[in-house]
Design a protein around this motif. Sequence first.
Motif, PDB file in Angstrom:
ATOM      1  N   PHE B 119       0.836  -1.199   0.000  1.00 26.51           N
ATOM      2  CA  PHE B 119       0.000   0.000   0.000  1.00 26.51           C
ATOM      3  C   PHE B 119       0.868   1.245   0.000  1.00 26.51           C
ATOM      4  N   LEU B 120       1.969   1.155   0.702  1.00 34.67           N
ATOM      5  CA  LEU B 120       2.883   2.296   0.678  1.00 34.67           C
ATOM      6  C   LEU B 120       3.422   2.476  -0.728  1.00 34.67           C
ATOM      7  N   ALA B 121       3.755   1.354  -1.353  1.00 36.96           N
ATOM      8  CA  ALA B 121       4.287   1.432  -2.711  1.00 36.96           C
ATOM      9  C   ALA B 121       3.268   2.077  -3.643  1.00 36.96           C
ATOM     10  N   ILE B 122       2.028   1.633  -3.533  1.00 35.72           N
ATOM     11  CA  ILE B 122       1.002   2.188  -4.416  1.00 35.72           C
ATOM     12  C   ILE B 122       0.735   3.643  -4.085  1.00 35.72           C
ATOM     13  N   ALA B 123       0.659   3.931  -2.788  1.00 32.00           N
ATOM     14  CA  ALA B 123       0.384   5.320  -2.395  1.00 32.00           C
ATOM     15  C   ALA B 123       1.475   6.243  -2.902  1.00 32.00           C
TER      16      ALA B 123
END
Lengths: 291, 615, 392
Positions: B119-123
């Motif tokens: 999710f951090l990567a996508i965010a």
Amino acid sequence: MIFNLLVNGLALGSVYALVALGLVVVFKGSGVVNFAHGALFTLAAFLGYSLLKAGLPYAAALVGATLATMLAGVAIERLAYRPLIRDRSALVFKAASIACAFVVIGLLRAVYGQQGDFLSYPPAIEAGALALGDLLIPSQQVLVLGSATLALVLFGSFFRYTRAGRIMQAVAENPEACRIVGVNVDRVFMWIWGSGALLGGTAGVLLAPVTMIYPDMSLSILIKAFAAAALGGFDHLGGVVLGGLILGVLEICLGFYVGSQYQEIVGFALILLVLVFRPQGLFGSVRVARL
Amino acid sequence: MPASDSSSRRHPGVVRLALVGAALLLVLASVQANDYQLHVITIVLVNVMLAISLNWVMGYLGQLTLANAAVFGIGAYTAAILVSRWSVPFPVAILAAASAGSLFNALVALPALRLRGFFLAIATLTAGVFVHWMFVHGGDITAGASGLAIPKPNFAFIGLDASSGIFLTTLLGATGAIWWTSRLVASPFGRRSLCISEQELIAPTLGIDVVRHKVKVFLVSGAIAGTAGSLFAGLLGLVDPESFNFGQMIVQFMMVVLGGLGSILGSIVGAVVVTGLTEGLRAFKGLHEVALGSTLLAVILFARRGLYRLASSRWPSLAEARSGGSALGGYRSLDIAATASRQVASSLSTSAQSPALRVTQARKSFGGLVAIDSVSFEVDEGSVHGIIGPNGSGKSTMLNLVSGTTPLQAGRIELLGTDVSLMPAHRRAAIGVGRTFQNLQLVTGLTVLENVMLGADSGLARDDHHHRAMSFKIKEREAAARAFEALEFVGMAEFAFRMGNELSGGQMRLVEIARALATRPRLLLLDEPAAGLSLNRIDTVRDLILRINRDLRITVVLVEHVLNLVLEVSDRITVLNAGRVLASGTPQQVRTDASVQAAYLGRRASSRKAVTVDV
Amino acid sequence: MKSRFFAAALAISAASMSIAPAASAQTPGVTADTITIGQLGPLTGANFTFGALVMDGSDMVFNQVNERGGIHGRKIKTVREDDQCSPQQALSAAKKLVSDHKVFLINGGGCSNAALAQRPYIEESGVPFVVFSATNDKITVPLAKPIFRVVMKASEEGAIQARFVKTIPTARRIAVVSQRDAWGVAKYEGFMAEAKRLGMNIVADEEMTLDTPDATAQALRLVQAKPDVVVTLLFPKPTVTFLRSAHQFGLTKLPMIGHSSVSDLSDLEQKLGLKGALDNFYTISLTKFAPTDAAAAPLRDSFKRYFPNAEFTQYAMWGIASAEVIVEALRRAGPNLTRENFIAALEQLRDFETSVFPGKIAFSANDHDGNKNGLFVRLVNGKAVPVGLQYQ
């Protein structure tokens, strides 16, 4: 007017749904997010182009491209996922998948780049339209919507009703237990990755005639896939499909009602909103969101 | 005595190497590099800063961020806007850029900090594209897609032209980034980052506020990238959105992965290699992308830790110095003999009226499953308290509730007189609770000593409230000293400079206990310390527990399966079954309790044979 | 200890750097028998057509000149550097050409952003720079002494489009669809400025990006605005995307105006694959005939002599024009060749006819944009037919 917006939005959204589904199938099955998914989509589009140029009939070219992409997906599983499982580091795997994406895109650019900054498919059917009462739906849209729906339904039934599909589901839930029971888990992982690539590839050949193909399309489609998956819930297959459809409709409708300059950021805004307010998406489990 | 040969083979320090390199570069540049060469060298320096910045999040924190190009851009645009529109002097613009980059990075990370890594990567990926969109649509502020031109900074006051001036400033920036990073890495900040990266679950029990720490790392990373942005703006004289797009992000990503995650020299190597390849491979007409990508993939698959680490594993003298080595050197000159008395002195419990631990009607369920149901018990200060029960009885959950790893749903928990029922785990550590975990490894990126220093850092942070005056150097020495003492206590001092993953399971267990001891706890929670150990080792553990309790006067709560161990060391035992207290009392009482026998032992009385009973 | 060492090194080097030796007095890139011309633009990447292909055309001209004995006894040597359209690379590549390869002048400028990044350096170093593709106004305006442009600048093109629209009798309500990146924004602003001056009524102003997958929203907004004419300021790919949606909703029955980046109409038709969609599409061609025309045969044949495997494209034609301008100015500068008198020669160029542009090239001391002539074309029976500057 709104009818056209909805139909076109759904057609676009159904392609997003396909791509996102491929991403989530792999995630649910092997626990990792494949950052090379967009590259597979692009690969399918270009392969389809080459097959068409070589003279194959439309359907054959598309099927051929999709199957070849499935093989590519399996290759990535073999090359980047399998050897790195031991590492247990999610970061290393993400890095490897990004590297794969880079290689695939680089290859595509090297092979096709000299032909111009984008390539175009001949349209699948002559421009015409389906008439529903006094509403016209252009045939291209019908084709995309129809094929995508068919693909989704086929995949859904495969997953739910066939033995192979159920085994895949089981491995996704609990690979260790399956291993104990005697399932060849490694082979099933291959199938899972192959399915993911298949879905992505199908989306690629469906969308290519509409959007034209160019190597950098992989990034924007990847973001759309993430948006759809985040919205629907990363571990809920049905949710992801819904997420894709919603995304497509939102893009077109917001572009119309609010302004075309905002069209491209709909996906991003959606991701950020979901992350802040409801990270598990509409249907995902809270488990998938938390650590 | 620790094996000192391994540390003496290593280089004196990254910082010194970097400074020597910097001086060499200066000399080179001053011998009239032409415009092009100076330009390329400056770009390399900017890339070094970017690699170091990204390395903070990817290497030391172990998270994928795809927003670093955007942070770079924010820094560049901030400086550009300030200089071109408000004629702010360049040095001030650099500071502003650092702050802007820093804040932005932390902001982007916030929504995704409690969520899973991807999710951090996508965010961050999303944020990056968003920022790019903002640059393009920034109208009058960012001058949109054509880019914003900035007048070249004026270096006339030191008699230099713009290019040389920018080069010098960038060199200073890069050296500063290197120095700051190496400083932070060999400090609690660096150790904690690696701990979070590899073992996030245990971090709070070492007093680490995980979310806050992650934000701090993002702040540091952002400051460096933002500064790099301002220097880049000064170099090019133009900032435009395409310099900070996803392609740029890939370049940064490649530098860090190629060179080696979690290594400063690796970042430098990566920056030099990638910049060099980009300049040199342009002749290959489009295949450079494939070449770079395949190299990257090859490195990930075969030299996972990056090119630099590959080199340093072959030639150990190249390896970066580990913390504790020099700190310990300083310590060794002090009197070692005072060890025992020092430890005892600081662990003496104050005359406590309240029990060390009081659990009242604790309750915890997971979904439909009730793991702990109305459990109450007390642990007297200075005693050893065992918790036993069949599999699934909730022993580990109980320990997690006490340490705060799992939040309590109902009931009350009081630790050392304080009600901690709602307190997060990292604050409980500050009260004086240490613990070990089942099945978890040491941090492989740290040496054994550094692993234990994680505990010492926690203890020191607590003590720091009382004596704030300690300088960084002294604190490091003290942390190393306490860690070393703890290692000596458990008998693992000779392994101090081995890496975290070079030990056997039993050895790691002992180091874990040392780490908990280094926090100078008043209450120690041990989670199945004897699991899977041989008979010999179990005896060692038994002796260790007794010494901890008697010599260091630490209260011990022990969750265990190995019955005989528990029966031998405990003053009192609580038996859990299906989430409830089945029996409570002295070992003798528990052993002879009929319901315990039925549930746990079968109908036979236990024999004196040391047998690991697994029900 | 360490800090003292560092400080000392810093001081010594700062001191030595400020004592810079004087620049060499001889003209770089010129010897008794050669002139070195640097070619700067995208050789790889998505925009290579605006660099590599254009340079091929220039090389054709330079080769021909060399075969005829060169200019005042000097043969032309070219060296290419790739800037990949990225400003960072652009500066590197420019500096490499100037300080490493020591070229006399530069023929290049494939992308606007890259050229903009190069501008300050070029101005400072005084290297003559003939821009062959990049259209953003700011590259030559305000005036930069060494920079000259042979391709039509964006605002010029925008203005020509606006004037053309004015000649359409039914044009009362105008719709505009544009890209707002560096390339698009300059054209957009140029068009809008002239449109305002001519008092046009803009009823729709929509945006697209290179990546926009679907233009339904844009097309429908246009339909809602009921325009009489649609002006598109888009690269070929978004043009295709837009036209597909536009065709779906009947907009292609209206006169549509494109511009020079979409000048290859037959290629556009083939990519579009929709019958009748381009019936009313008018676009600006920078060249007076298409590369596949009969009139282009002599040029095409010459090109094939040097590049037998390459296709003769519009881009190559732009390169021919830019090279011809350079060669002419070199000739006029005389045997005593310096950068100053090369620049002076360019500034005195008036009424210079190239083999490919519809109008003549003219520079002056305060205007370094030499090309103000576009030609509108449309597709008739699959062939591009010139239309002039008035709607027909």
